[in-house]
Scaffold this motif. Structure first.
Motif, PDB file in Angstrom:
ATOM      1  N   MET A 199       4.914  16.214 -39.544  1.00 45.21           N
ATOM      2  CA  MET A 199       4.478  14.813 -39.946  1.00 45.21           C
ATOM      3  C   MET A 199       5.458  14.037 -39.561  1.00 45.21           C
ATOM      4  O   MET A 199       6.789  14.152 -39.841  1.00 45.21           O
ATOM      5  CB  MET A 199       4.120  14.612 -41.516  1.00 45.21           C
ATOM      6  CG  MET A 199       3.868  13.303 -41.651  1.00 45.21           C
ATOM      7  SD  MET A 199       3.487  13.082 -43.269  1.00 45.21           S
ATOM      8  CE  MET A 199       1.609  13.502 -43.269  1.00 45.21           C
ATOM      9  N   LYS A 200       5.177  12.780 -39.059  1.00 40.30           N
ATOM     10  CA  LYS A 200       6.189  11.861 -38.507  1.00 40.30           C
ATOM     11  C   LYS A 200       5.639  10.312 -39.443  1.00 40.30           C
ATOM     12  O   LYS A 200       4.569   9.869 -39.056  1.00 40.30           O
ATOM     13  CB  LYS A 200       6.413  11.401 -36.904  1.00 40.30           C
ATOM     14  CG  LYS A 200       7.331  10.432 -36.642  1.00 40.30           C
ATOM     15  CD  LYS A 200       7.389  10.582 -35.371  1.00 40.30           C
ATOM     16  CE  LYS A 200       8.457   9.526 -34.607  1.00 40.30           C
ATOM     17  NZ  LYS A 200       8.585   9.575 -33.120  1.00 40.30           N
ATOM     18  N   VAL A 201       6.716   9.742 -39.967  1.00 41.73           N
ATOM     19  CA  VAL A 201       6.408   8.334 -40.696  1.00 41.73           C
ATOM     20  C   VAL A 201       7.024   7.524 -40.156  1.00 41.73           C
ATOM     21  O   VAL A 201       8.363   7.598 -39.765  1.00 41.73           O
ATOM     22  CB  VAL A 201       6.502   8.662 -42.174  1.00 41.73           C
ATOM     23  CG1 VAL A 201       6.347   7.524 -42.961  1.00 41.73           C
ATOM     24  CG2 VAL A 201       5.735   9.895 -42.897  1.00 41.73           C
ATOM     25  N   ALA A 202       6.652   6.300 -40.180  1.00 43.28           N
ATOM     26  CA  ALA A 202       7.379   5.008 -39.520  1.00 43.28           C
ATOM     27  C   ALA A 202       7.280   4.225 -40.798  1.00 43.28           C
ATOM     28  O   ALA A 202       6.522   3.892 -41.438  1.00 43.28           O
ATOM     29  CB  ALA A 202       6.479   4.085 -38.363  1.00 43.28           C
ATOM     30  N   ASP A 205      15.668   3.666 -49.869  1.00 43.13           N
ATOM     31  CA  ASP A 205      15.321   4.810 -50.771  1.00 43.13           C
ATOM     32  C   ASP A 205      13.881   5.300 -49.930  1.00 43.13           C
ATOM     33  O   ASP A 205      13.845   6.657 -50.022  1.00 43.13           O
ATOM     34  CB  ASP A 205      14.951   4.245 -51.997  1.00 43.13           C
ATOM     35  CG  ASP A 205      16.344   3.806 -52.983  1.00 43.13           C
ATOM     36  OD1 ASP A 205      17.290   4.258 -52.534  1.00 43.13           O
ATOM     37  OD2 ASP A 205      16.125   3.068 -53.675  1.00 43.13           O
ATOM     38  N   ALA A 206      13.031   4.697 -49.461  1.00 46.37           N
ATOM     39  CA  ALA A 206      11.871   5.354 -48.897  1.00 46.37           C
ATOM     40  C   ALA A 206      12.177   6.190 -47.935  1.00 46.37           C
ATOM     41  O   ALA A 206      11.830   7.387 -47.559  1.00 46.37           O
ATOM     42  CB  ALA A 206      10.950   4.272 -48.302  1.00 46.37           C
ATOM     43  N   ILE A 207      13.187   5.737 -46.962  1.00 47.67           N
ATOM     44  CA  ILE A 207      13.701   6.613 -45.647  1.00 47.67           C
ATOM     45  C   ILE A 207      14.346   7.738 -46.101  1.00 47.67           C
ATOM     46  O   ILE A 207      14.088   8.864 -45.806  1.00 47.67           O
ATOM     47  CB  ILE A 207      14.608   5.765 -44.917  1.00 47.67           C
ATOM     48  CG1 ILE A 207      13.805   4.470 -44.384  1.00 47.67           C
ATOM     49  CG2 ILE A 207      15.290   6.247 -43.846  1.00 47.67           C
ATOM     50  CD1 ILE A 207      14.587   3.365 -43.884  1.00 47.67           C
ATOM     51  N   GLU A 208      15.370   7.522 -47.188  1.00 42.13           N
ATOM     52  CA  GLU A 208      16.128   8.772 -47.643  1.00 42.13           C
ATOM     53  C   GLU A 208      15.095   9.872 -48.395  1.00 42.13           C
ATOM     54  O   GLU A 208      15.449  10.921 -48.311  1.00 42.13           O
ATOM     55  CB  GLU A 208      17.276   8.151 -48.612  1.00 42.13           C
ATOM     56  CG  GLU A 208      18.188   7.411 -47.755  1.00 42.13           C
ATOM     57  CD  GLU A 208      18.893   8.043 -46.765  1.00 42.13           C
ATOM     58  OE1 GLU A 208      19.102   9.345 -46.866  1.00 42.13           O
ATOM     59  OE2 GLU A 208      19.071   7.659 -45.672  1.00 42.13           O
ATOM     60  N   PHE A 239      12.681  15.428 -48.080  1.00 45.29           N
ATOM     61  CA  PHE A 239      11.521  16.379 -48.079  1.00 45.29           C
ATOM     62  C   PHE A 239      11.230  16.854 -46.677  1.00 45.29           C
ATOM     63  O   PHE A 239      10.365  17.445 -46.483  1.00 45.29           O
ATOM     64  CB  PHE A 239      10.369  15.557 -48.784  1.00 45.29           C
ATOM     65  CG  PHE A 239      10.366  15.427 -50.182  1.00 45.29           C
ATOM     66  CD1 PHE A 239      10.215  16.553 -50.940  1.00 45.29           C
ATOM     67  CD2 PHE A 239      10.506  14.157 -50.714  1.00 45.29           C
ATOM     68  CE1 PHE A 239      10.358  16.471 -52.287  1.00 45.29           C
ATOM     69  CE2 PHE A 239      10.673  14.202 -52.160  1.00 45.29           C
ATOM     70  CZ  PHE A 239      10.552  15.111 -52.918  1.00 45.29           C
ATOM     71  N   GLY A 240      12.168  16.593 -45.741  1.00 46.86           N
ATOM     72  CA  GLY A 240      12.018  17.163 -44.613  1.00 46.86           C
ATOM     73  C   GLY A 240      11.295  16.535 -43.590  1.00 46.86           C
ATOM     74  O   GLY A 240      10.527  17.033 -42.552  1.00 46.86           O
TER      75      GLY A 240
END
Length: 64
Positions: free
Chosen positions: A1-4, A18-21, A26-27
């Protein structure tokens, strides 16, 4: 999964950090960009339209 994780300006980075970290913890693959709906609406639209083609499954947006 990839999140932007996208934000309206560089000053929003501290809020979104904090969202990015957490995603990285969680990998989850994450990319973050400045995508201003006000200053660059065409870029924002193209970014969203092409997200799935770039492997992005989720977009988290925030702005200050």
């Amino acid at each position: 999964m990839k999140v932007a994780v996208i934000m309206g300006s560089s000053s929003d980075f501290e809020t979104m950090r904090d969202a990015i970290e957490t995603l990285k913890f969680f990998g989850i693959e994450v990319e973050y960009k400045i995508v201003s709906a006000h200053r660059t609406p065409e870029f924002m639209l193209e970014y969203a339209k092409n997200a799935i083609n770039n492997g992005i499954e989720v977009i988290i947006a925030g702005a200050g």
